[in-house]
Design an enzyme around this catalytic site. Structure first.
Site, PDB file in Angstrom:
ATOM      1  N   CYS A  26      24.706  29.648  78.751  1.00  0.00           N
ATOM      2  CA  CYS A  26      26.206  29.801  79.247  1.00  0.00           C
ATOM      3  C   CYS A  26      26.292  30.220  80.528  1.00  0.00           C
ATOM      4  O   CYS A  26      25.511  30.592  81.314  1.00  0.00           O
ATOM      5  CB  CYS A  26      26.889  30.694  78.155  1.00  0.00           C
ATOM      6  SG  CYS A  26      26.824  29.981  76.588  1.00  0.00           S
ATOM      7  N   HIS A  71      31.896  32.804  79.392  1.00  0.00           N
ATOM      8  CA  HIS A  71      32.244  33.883  78.818  1.00  0.00           C
ATOM      9  C   HIS A  71      31.967  35.253  79.212  1.00  0.00           C
ATOM     10  O   HIS A  71      31.347  35.245  80.386  1.00  0.00           O
ATOM     11  CB  HIS A  71      31.500  34.123  77.352  1.00  0.00           C
ATOM     12  CG  HIS A  71      30.026  34.011  77.229  1.00  0.00           C
ATOM     13  ND1 HIS A  71      29.391  35.179  77.789  1.00  0.00           N
ATOM     14  CD2 HIS A  71      28.923  33.002  76.928  1.00  0.00           C
ATOM     15  CE1 HIS A  71      27.977  35.054  77.572  1.00  0.00           C
ATOM     16  NE2 HIS A  71      27.779  33.643  77.236  1.00  0.00           N
TER      17      HIS A  71
END
Length: 226
Positions: free
Chosen positions: A145, A137
């Site tokens: 992430c 992202h």
């Protein structure tokens, strides 16, 4: 084997934000692809390397099975260290072989744009690894992430969105601790995750040889490739 399906299994979600980004970025991105003999909407494949903090975007060449490296993007940040994600809350970014279907695309992400890697996969579940919402992202902040700056996630997201909308049923994301060269393997031969990385190297070597991402399955706790 061409990765374009004759039908789209499910619609790629969209939002006002994603529509605006696609409108703004698609044309220059298509031009950049054209300069390399590639097309926006062709099947895509991504490789992540933790140690090098890079994400490679590969695009399938027209009328061939081969993928060509389009661009290498710097990863803004990831959390944890070399080694796989083991459990929810350990702040590790995953390593392994993942694939993303249309419903894993998130045009409404609180981190600009994102897609879910699909962790835990069958291999992870076999080893009782837990975690959720492991993404690639934007917004350059990570709690497990792989994150990019917003301008870079826009390009990556559009490459994926266009491929899925053109009929690629899913795209693969392979996450490695480092480039799986013999030199690096020797360097980490005493690491606790060496046997796991040897298994990852089989998939890495398959792509290096064939320039086509292998199908991966879990076989009693090991990845197998074909």
């Amino acid at each position: 084997m061409n990765l374009v399906s004759t039908s789209i299994s499910s619609k790629v979600p969209e939002s006002a934000r994603s529509k605006k980004v696609i409108s703004r970025v698609s044309s220059p991105l298509a031009q950049a692809l054209k300069l390399q003999g590639l097309e926006l909407g062709s099947p895509v494949y991504f490789r992540v390397f933790k140690q090098e903090s890079t994400l490679e975007a590969w695009v399938q060449e027209t009328n061939t099975d081969k993928f060509k490296l389009f661009k290498t993007y710097p990863i803004c940040t990831f959390s944890g260290k070399l080694g796989p994600k083991l459990k929810e809350g350990d702040l590790q970014s995953p390593e392994g072989f993942y694939f993303v279907k249309p419903n894993q695309m998130n045009p409404n992400s609180r981190f600009h744009l994102s897609f879910n890697l699909g962790f835990p996969n069958a291999y992870d579940r076999y080893h009782q690894r837990t975690g959720s919402a492991l993404m690639i992202h934007g917004n350059c902040v990570s709690i497990g992430c792989y994150t990019m700056t917003d301008p870079l996630i826009e390009e990556i997201y559009i490459l994926a969105d266009a491929a899925l909308n053109k009929g690629q049923p899913f795209f693969r994301v392979h996450a490695f601790p480092f480039r799986m060269s013999q030199e690096n393997m020797k360097r980490y031969k005493n690491n606790q995750w060496f046997s796991f990385w040897e298994n990852l190297k089989e998939g890495y070597d398959y792509f290096e040889k064939n320039k086509f991402p292998p199908n991966t399955e879990n076989n009693q706790g090991s990845y197998i490739f074909n």
